[in-house]
Design a protein around this motif. Structure first.
Motif, mmCIF file in Angstrom:
data_model
loop_
_atom_site.group_PDB
_atom_site.id
_atom_site.type_symbol
_atom_site.label_atom_id
_atom_site.label_comp_id
_atom_site.label_asym_id
_atom_site.label_seq_id
_atom_site.Cartn_x
_atom_site.Cartn_y
_atom_site.Cartn_z
ATOM 1 N N PRO A 42 4.103 2.985 -8.344
ATOM 2 C CA PRO A 42 3.098 4.058 -8.342
ATOM 3 C C PRO A 42 2.403 4.253 -7.007
ATOM 4 C CG PRO A 42 2.267 2.115 -9.489
ATOM 5 C CD PRO A 42 3.716 1.866 -9.219
ATOM 6 N N LYS A 43 2.401 3.229 -6.147
ATOM 7 C CA LYS A 43 1.769 3.386 -4.837
ATOM 8 C C LYS A 43 2.647 4.164 -3.870
ATOM 9 C CE LYS A 43 -1.332 -0.585 -4.853
ATOM 10 N NZ LYS A 43 -1.762 -1.804 -4.145
ATOM 11 N N ILE A 44 3.905 4.338 -4.213
ATOM 12 C CA ILE A 44 4.820 5.107 -3.367
ATOM 13 C C ILE A 44 5.093 6.480 -3.979
ATOM 14 C CG2 ILE A 44 7.121 5.167 -2.340
ATOM 15 C CD1 ILE A 44 7.118 2.142 -2.298
ATOM 16 N N PHE A 45 5.401 6.494 -5.281
ATOM 17 C CA PHE A 45 5.726 7.735 -5.976
ATOM 18 C C PHE A 45 4.622 8.033 -6.990
ATOM 19 C CE2 PHE A 45 9.618 5.409 -4.889
ATOM 20 C CZ PHE A 45 10.245 6.321 -4.052
ATOM 21 N N GLN A 92 10.773 12.338 4.472
ATOM 22 C CA GLN A 92 12.110 12.219 5.054
ATOM 23 C C GLN A 92 13.123 11.699 4.032
ATOM 24 O OE1 GLN A 92 12.365 9.411 8.296
ATOM 25 N NE2 GLN A 92 14.179 10.363 9.139
ATOM 26 N N PHE A 93 12.712 10.711 3.250
ATOM 27 C CA PHE A 93 13.590 10.187 2.207
ATOM 28 C C PHE A 93 13.928 11.266 1.184
ATOM 29 C CE2 PHE A 93 13.378 8.711 -2.241
ATOM 30 C CZ PHE A 93 14.604 8.068 -2.328
ATOM 31 N N THR A 94 12.911 12.003 0.743
ATOM 32 C CA THR A 94 13.119 13.034 -0.278
ATOM 33 C C THR A 94 14.043 14.135 0.226
ATOM 34 O OG1 THR A 94 10.878 12.594 -1.096
ATOM 35 C CG2 THR A 94 11.940 14.608 -1.846
ATOM 36 N N ARG A 95 13.800 14.580 1.457
ATOM 37 C CA ARG A 95 14.630 15.642 2.033
ATOM 38 C C ARG A 95 16.086 15.187 2.179
ATOM 39 N NH1 ARG A 95 14.120 20.736 2.106
ATOM 40 N NH2 ARG A 95 12.034 20.709 3.043
ATOM 41 N N GLN A 96 16.288 13.964 2.654
ATOM 42 C CA GLN A 96 17.653 13.461 2.840
ATOM 43 C C GLN A 96 18.362 13.255 1.503
ATOM 44 O OE1 GLN A 96 16.910 9.967 5.211
ATOM 45 N NE2 GLN A 96 17.035 11.079 7.142
ATOM 46 N N PHE A 133 6.966 20.730 -0.413
ATOM 47 C CA PHE A 133 5.554 20.586 -0.776
ATOM 48 C C PHE A 133 4.869 19.555 0.119
ATOM 49 C CE2 PHE A 133 2.406 18.087 -3.123
ATOM 50 C CZ PHE A 133 1.486 19.062 -3.463
ATOM 51 N N ALA A 134 5.520 18.395 0.302
ATOM 52 C CA ALA A 134 4.930 17.330 1.120
ATOM 53 C C ALA A 134 4.795 17.775 2.574
ATOM 54 C CB ALA A 134 5.779 16.070 1.024
ATOM 55 N N GLU A 135 5.788 18.486 3.083
ATOM 56 C CA GLU A 135 5.750 18.947 4.474
ATOM 57 C C GLU A 135 4.604 19.928 4.703
ATOM 58 O OE1 GLU A 135 9.644 20.486 4.770
ATOM 59 O OE2 GLU A 135 10.601 18.551 5.184
ATOM 60 N N LYS A 136 4.440 20.874 3.782
ATOM 61 C CA LYS A 136 3.368 21.862 3.952
ATOM 62 C C LYS A 136 1.994 21.228 3.786
ATOM 63 C CE LYS A 136 5.982 26.027 2.821
ATOM 64 N NZ LYS A 136 6.070 27.249 2.006
ATOM 65 N N SER A 137 1.868 20.301 2.820
ATOM 66 C CA SER A 137 0.588 19.619 2.629
ATOM 67 C C SER A 137 0.225 18.792 3.852
ATOM 68 C CB SER A 137 0.666 18.708 1.393
ATOM 69 O OG SER A 137 0.902 19.455 0.227
ATOM 70 N N GLU A 138 1.214 18.094 4.419
ATOM 71 C CA GLU A 138 0.969 17.277 5.611
ATOM 72 C C GLU A 138 0.633 18.162 6.816
ATOM 73 O OE1 GLU A 138 0.643 13.443 7.366
ATOM 74 O OE2 GLU A 138 0.721 14.198 5.301
ATOM 75 N N GLY A 151 0.847 -1.186 0.000
ATOM 76 C CA GLY A 151 0.000 0.000 0.000
ATOM 77 C C GLY A 151 0.878 1.230 0.000
ATOM 78 N N ARG A 152 0.275 2.371 0.163
ATOM 79 C CA ARG A 152 1.040 3.612 0.186
ATOM 80 C C ARG A 152 1.767 3.738 1.519
ATOM 81 N NH1 ARG A 152 0.030 6.898 -3.974
ATOM 82 N NH2 ARG A 152 -1.852 6.567 -5.201
ATOM 83 N N ILE A 153 3.015 4.145 1.459
ATOM 84 C CA ILE A 153 3.754 4.370 2.689
ATOM 85 C C ILE A 153 3.341 5.716 3.270
ATOM 86 C CG2 ILE A 153 5.693 2.987 1.882
ATOM 87 C CD1 ILE A 153 7.191 5.623 1.391
ATOM 88 N N SER A 154 3.703 5.953 4.509
ATOM 89 C CA SER A 154 3.309 7.199 5.155
ATOM 90 C C SER A 154 4.010 8.388 4.504
ATOM 91 C CB SER A 154 3.645 7.150 6.643
ATOM 92 O OG SER A 154 5.047 7.154 6.843
ATOM 93 N N THR A 155 3.334 9.520 4.535
ATOM 94 C CA THR A 155 3.911 10.741 3.971
ATOM 95 C C THR A 155 5.194 11.120 4.699
ATOM 96 O OG1 THR A 155 1.681 11.497 3.432
ATOM 97 C CG2 THR A 155 3.416 13.153 3.402
ATOM 98 N N LYS A 156 5.249 10.827 5.995
ATOM 99 C CA LYS A 156 6.431 11.162 6.788
ATOM 100 C C LYS A 156 7.669 10.428 6.268
ATOM 101 C CE LYS A 156 8.182 11.142 11.533
ATOM 102 N NZ LYS A 156 7.886 10.785 12.943
#
Length: 438
Positions: A153-156, A97-101, A183-188, A88-93
């Motif tokens: 597609p369920k992750i990205f 975190q992966f994207t930022r790192q 974008f993800a941080e502000k949306s979350e 399933g989709r992983i958590s936005t967090k």
């Protein structure tokens, strides 16, 4: 040669399913992209093989209902080893975190493959870790980062993949990854504020229903027996009679109430799956008292921020509008964005179709018009999103301030009415006992 099934989207956002033969996964992805399609999922058909000459076989369109959960079909080989029921989709967090790192590592000059390997070793989420394994293998085999992401597609989602693709094309991948994380941080953040504002009212509402049900089912019947014994059939106050009748009705019709509640949610679910029903629910969510304004402002903020982020990352405007249309989550807004897409495709501006949708206030339309005229549309959309983020904060605070005391008053009235109804006869009993003792 092996046979691969794929799901892909064209430039207009229409989904296409098909089969093709290729030597490996990356060749299959390249073949799909050569058709002018954007693959969102691709998997090898197990047990399939073809002679070397099979490479020239034409692409074959799959049946409409094919390729979803068929054994050995589309989802059988997406480099995810977890059981299907756990996917399933992983958590936005985790994704943020992966994207930022990754953005930090790439910006520091670390090669992309090295950065992915570093993050894979420290990744605790098993699904994300296995996805990074597959992404690393695809890149090592000669594929691009964006092409490797399309296998998950369920992750990205499309937004993520297209922004990465634009970042690769412009040589600014680290900048795009940073924008994606922001974008993800502000949306979350907005999502969590809305959820947090609803927790207290829901808790109070559940408590009110639970306390009322307990009093009606467990407490009032005992008082009823006491009144019958002590008053000997004397008349009770009207409010007491009403509460006792309500208690009797709930006790005798408890099963009916439960069935009606379940039926309500089942019917709502069924109706929500129809096109007209889903459209009505989306309209209702925007028109509901108190919460409607919040939903509208959240929708405007999400649309403008997503579109502004895509445009500032170099994604073409028509493709950006398709992505935003598919990720907005509200059919009324999606229809407005489709109208905007059609207008832009014909060489017109965004202002006219936006002004025809009541979801977008005149101020938003005016700022979009200024952005188009000055050539700073992406920046203007981001400014609109920031403004509406503040308005969402104010709306959440206002809604909380209005709902909390209202629910407390309702709970006090319901419980207070029951308590008063039970104590009025007790006063009469005490008076009669006192009179008899005198």
């Amino acid at each position: 040669m092996a046979t691969f099934q794929y799901i892909a989207k064209d430039a207009a956002g229409n989904e296409t399913r098909g089969q093709l033969e290729a030597g490996d996964r990356n060749s299959a992805i390249a073949a799909v992209r050569a058709l002018g399609l954007y693959p969102t999922a691709l998997g090898e058909v197990k047990g399939s093989s073809a002679p070397a000459g099979g490479q020239k076989k034409a692409v074959k369109k799959a049946p409409a209902g094919d390729g979803k959960k068929k054994k050995g079909g589309l989802n059988a080989d997406i480099n995810i080893k977890l059981p299907s029921w756990m996917r399933g989709r992983i958590s936005t967090k985790v994704l943020t975190q992966f994207t930022r790192q990754l953005a930090t590592l790439v910006n520091a000059g670390l090669p992309l493959m090295r950065g992915i390997d570093v993050l894979k070793r420290q990744m605790k989420d098993p699904q994300m870790k296995e996805a990074l394994d597959g992404i690393g293998e695809n890149i090592a085999a000669g594929g691009t980062f964006s092409e490797a992401l399309t296998a998950y597609p369920k992750i990205f989602d499309n937004l993520y993949v297209n922004m990465v693709k634009a970042g690769e094309a412009g040589g600014v991948l680290e900048v795009v990854l940073g924008r994606l994380a922001e974008f993800a941080e502000k949306s979350e953040k907005i999502k969590n504020k809305v959820k947090g504002a609803m927790i207290y009212p829901i808790v109070v509402l559940v408590a009110a229903v639970g306390i009322t049900a307990f009093l009606l089912v467990a407490v009032i019947p005992k008082f009823k027996s006491v009144f019958a014994d002590m008053l000997g059939g004397a008349s009770l106050p009207a409010i007491t009679e009403f509460v006792i009748q309500m208690s009797d009705w709930v006790q005798h019709n408890g099963l009916v109430i439960a069935i009606l509640v379940v039926a309500f949610f089942v019917i709502r679910k069924i109706v929500g799956k129809t096109e007209k029903g889903a459209y009505f629910y989306d309209w209702l969510s925007l028109k509901m008292p108190v919460t409607g304004t919040l939903v509208q402002r959240t929708s405007v903020s999400r649309v403008t921020r997503t579109l502004g982020t895509l445009l500032s990352s170099g994604v073409p405007i028509l493709q950006s509008l398709v992505i935003v249309r598919d990720t907005t989550g509200n059919r009324i807004v999606s229809k407005a964005l489709q109208d905007v897409h059609d207008a832009v495709k014909e060489g017109e501006g965004m202002t006219q179709p936006l002004s025809q949708c009541w979801v977008f206030p005149p101020m938003v339309v005016s700022m979009v018009e200024v952005g188009e005229e000055t050539g700073a549309l992406a920046d203007m959309l981001t400014r609109i999103a920031n403004t509406y983020d503040d308005e969402v904060d104010n709306a959440v605070a206002g809604m909380t301030a209005a709902i909390e005391p209202a629910l407390i008053i309702v709970l006090a009235v319901v419980v207070g009415t029951i308590v008063i109804a039970m104590f009025l006869p007790m006063i009469k009993i005490i008076q009669s006992v006192s009179g008899a003792g005198a």
